[in-house]
Enzyme design. Structure first.
Site, short mmCIF file in Angstrom:
data_model
loop_
_atom_site.label_atom_id
_atom_site.label_comp_id
_atom_site.label_asym_id
_atom_site.label_seq_id
_atom_site.Cartn_x
_atom_site.Cartn_y
_atom_site.Cartn_z
N HIS A 73 0.83 -1.22 0.00
CA HIS A 73 0.00 0.00 0.00
C HIS A 73 0.86 1.27 0.00
O HIS A 73 0.50 2.27 0.61
CB HIS A 73 -0.96 0.01 1.19
CG HIS A 73 -1.97 -1.11 1.15
ND1 HIS A 73 -3.16 -1.02 0.46
CD2 HIS A 73 -1.96 -2.34 1.71
CE1 HIS A 73 -3.84 -2.15 0.60
NE2 HIS A 73 -3.12 -2.97 1.34
N ASN B 285 -10.48 -2.85 1.95
CA ASN B 285 -10.13 -2.78 0.53
C ASN B 285 -11.37 -2.44 -0.29
O ASN B 285 -12.47 -2.32 0.25
CB ASN B 285 -9.56 -4.12 0.05
CG ASN B 285 -8.16 -4.39 0.57
OD1 ASN B 285 -7.32 -3.49 0.64
ND2 ASN B 285 -7.89 -5.63 0.93
N TYR C 155 -0.03 -4.15 11.54
CA TYR C 155 -0.16 -2.78 11.09
C TYR C 155 0.46 -1.79 12.07
O TYR C 155 1.20 -0.88 11.67
CB TYR C 155 -1.64 -2.45 10.85
CG TYR C 155 -2.09 -2.84 9.46
CD1 TYR C 155 -2.53 -1.89 8.56
CD2 TYR C 155 -2.04 -4.17 9.05
CE1 TYR C 155 -2.93 -2.24 7.28
CE2 TYR C 155 -2.42 -4.54 7.77
CZ TYR C 155 -2.87 -3.57 6.89
OH TYR C 155 -3.25 -3.93 5.63
#
Length: 490
Positions: free
Chosen positions: A55, A129, A339
């Protein structure tokens, strides 16, 4: 006298000349004592931070979310959904997955759709997404999957051999591959695509009742897509086409918006549902759990500085607030660690204090005992104690149980997921194929065959086609014929 502000060094001293270096005479070498020159070059050498491993190519904007459905509070005690008309500031980051910084944002790739709600109970991040499913159901396979999609260690190129070899051993990815190579694999703009939380999450209401929930952000601009040829032409001329379009639309006052809808499953349904409701490779059919409207999200402000807000945005699926929590989704469970850890590496331990990441919806901001670390740029807690419990009226725990939990049983170990009656890696991919019109099927087959025909190993091609045959015999046969034709016409 000029009214322009005076240029200074990092320390605030006036800069007398920003056009010429200090030298030993008019023709001599540059002097080491030229602090402004050295400081300027040193900062330049350090102005890039590690890019996201995935990303990396992204865009983003600010806006707001407004609740429209008075009944949502029946299912969750999240304050963000407490009553119609409730407005909450949001930040939304869009992205592609595989490309590195500078890659065209029109690539055939899933789009990240990551929404931050700056709620009064803290930041709530929905890091999803533009597809309702994903390639994998277990996070332990994610690094291998991404390695197969990124640059090869020898050629330093994305290699069809690697991409399809991994897929040929991963039948659970058939559904996502059907999405990716179909028309929705390349949105025409970021404004003309849906977003999804993708995972299953847990909601708890004021009575302590639990529900499983999926989030759908439905675009109010309508779905528009690009063909592979259109995307290649546009991306070749303007690699930042989607970024430019988003900002231009906001500048024109054509604020993009999405309607948030949810599917809600009573907690008890999960155990006996016909397939595993926590499997990220599957959708919940709408006939089983219809969509319910929640509210409307509008983006109306582009960030003043891309790096400060888009590049430093650190959205984290572990950012929950009271009334919502995780499910046993194995991909989600892995992301709850990955993350936050990625951002601690990229941005440092104090990244949560940056303006884009701070919990600006919370009155008084974050209150905790985190101190020190690199780039502690705020007051760093001042004179307050940095331990708890303490006798100095420091922040204390709420003693209000979050209410989100998952029943477990059995011994610890590594297990395949418990099978449900209709668990299958191919059924939903086949259903998606059969929903398509004939022109859509033609484009899907051509897109897959165009990539698969580049693979050098026949066994990889054979295994990959077998997955599509298992989804739908016609689907697989058409891909096989198209691949054969392309490979023998070279």
């Amino acid at each position: 006298m000029s009214n322009r502000p005076q240029l200074t060094t990092e320390a605030g001293a006036p800069v007398a000349d920003n056009q010429h270096s200090q030298t030993a005479g008019a023709t001599g070498p540059v002097l080491l004592q030229d602090h402004h020159l050295l400081e300027k070059l040193a900062r330049f050498n350090r102005e890039r931070i590690p890019e996201r491993v995935v990303h990396a190519v992204g865009s983003g904007a600010y806006g707001s979310f407004e609740v429209t459905n008075p009944d949502i509070a029946r299912y969750t005690r999240m304050k963000v959904f407490s009553h119609p008309g409730k407005r909450t500031e949001v930040f939304l980051r869009f992205s592609t997955v595989a490309g590195s910084k500078g890659a065209p944002d029109t690539a055939r790739d899933p789009r990240g759709f990551a929404v931050r709600f700056y709620t009064e109970d803290g930041n709530w991040d929905v890091v999803g997404n533009n597809t309702p499913v994903f390639f994998l159901r277990d996070g332990i396979k994610f690094p291998d999957f991404i390695h197969s999609q990124k640059y090869d260690p020898f050629t330093n190129c994305q290699e069809p051999d690697n991409q399809w070899d991994f897929f040929s051993y991963s039948p659970e990815a058939t559904h996502q591959f059907t999405w990716l190579f179909g028309d929705r694999g390349i949105p025409a703009t970021l404004r003309h695509m849906d977003g999804f939380g993708s995972h299953t999450f847990q909601w708890v209401n004021a009575k302590g009742e639990r529900f499983w929930v999926k989030f759908h952000f439905k675009t109010n601009q309508g779905i528009k897509t690009l063909t592979s040829d259109e995307a290649a032409a546009i991306g070749g001329k303007d690699p930042q086409h989607h970024q430019r379009d988003l900002y231009a639309a906001i500048h024109r006052g054509e604020y993009p918006s999405w309607t948030l809808k949810v599917q809600v499953m009573p907690e008890a349904d999960a155990a006996t549902y016909r397939f595993n409701p926590f499997d990220l490779t599957k959708v919940w059919p709408h006939k089983d759990y219809p969509l319910m409207e929640v509210g409307r999200m509008v983006l109306d402000r582009a960030p003043d500085n891309f790096f400060a807000d888009v590049e430093q945005a650190a959205l984290d699926p572990a950012n929950f607030v009271p009334g919502i929590g995780p499910s046993p989704d194995r991909m989600l469970q892995a992301r709850l660690f990955a993350y936050g850890d990625a951002q601690r590496y990229r941005l440092g331990i104090n990244h949560t204090r940056l303006p884009v990441n701070s919990p600006k919806g919370v009155r008084g901001g974050a209150r905790n005992y985190g101190r020190d670390g690199a780039m502690a740029f705020d007051g760093n807690g001042g004179r307050s104690r940095n331990y708890e419990p303490n006798s100095y009226n420091g922040p204390a725990q709420s003693n209000e149980a979050p209410g989100v939990g998952v029943s477990v049983n059995g011994s610890t170990g590594t297990y395949a997921p418990v099978r449900h009656a209709e668990d299958n890696d191919f059924v939903q991919a086949g259903n998606l194929y059969r929903l398509m019109s004939e022109p859509q099927r033609e484009r899907l087959v051509a897109n897959i065959a165009g990539s698969l025909a580049q693979v050098s190993r026949e066994d990889v091609i054979t295994r990959s086609i077998a997955h599509f045959r298992n989804a739908d015999e016609e689907y697989g046969s058409r891909i096989a014929a198209a691949v054969h034709q392309q490979r023998h016409s070279r």
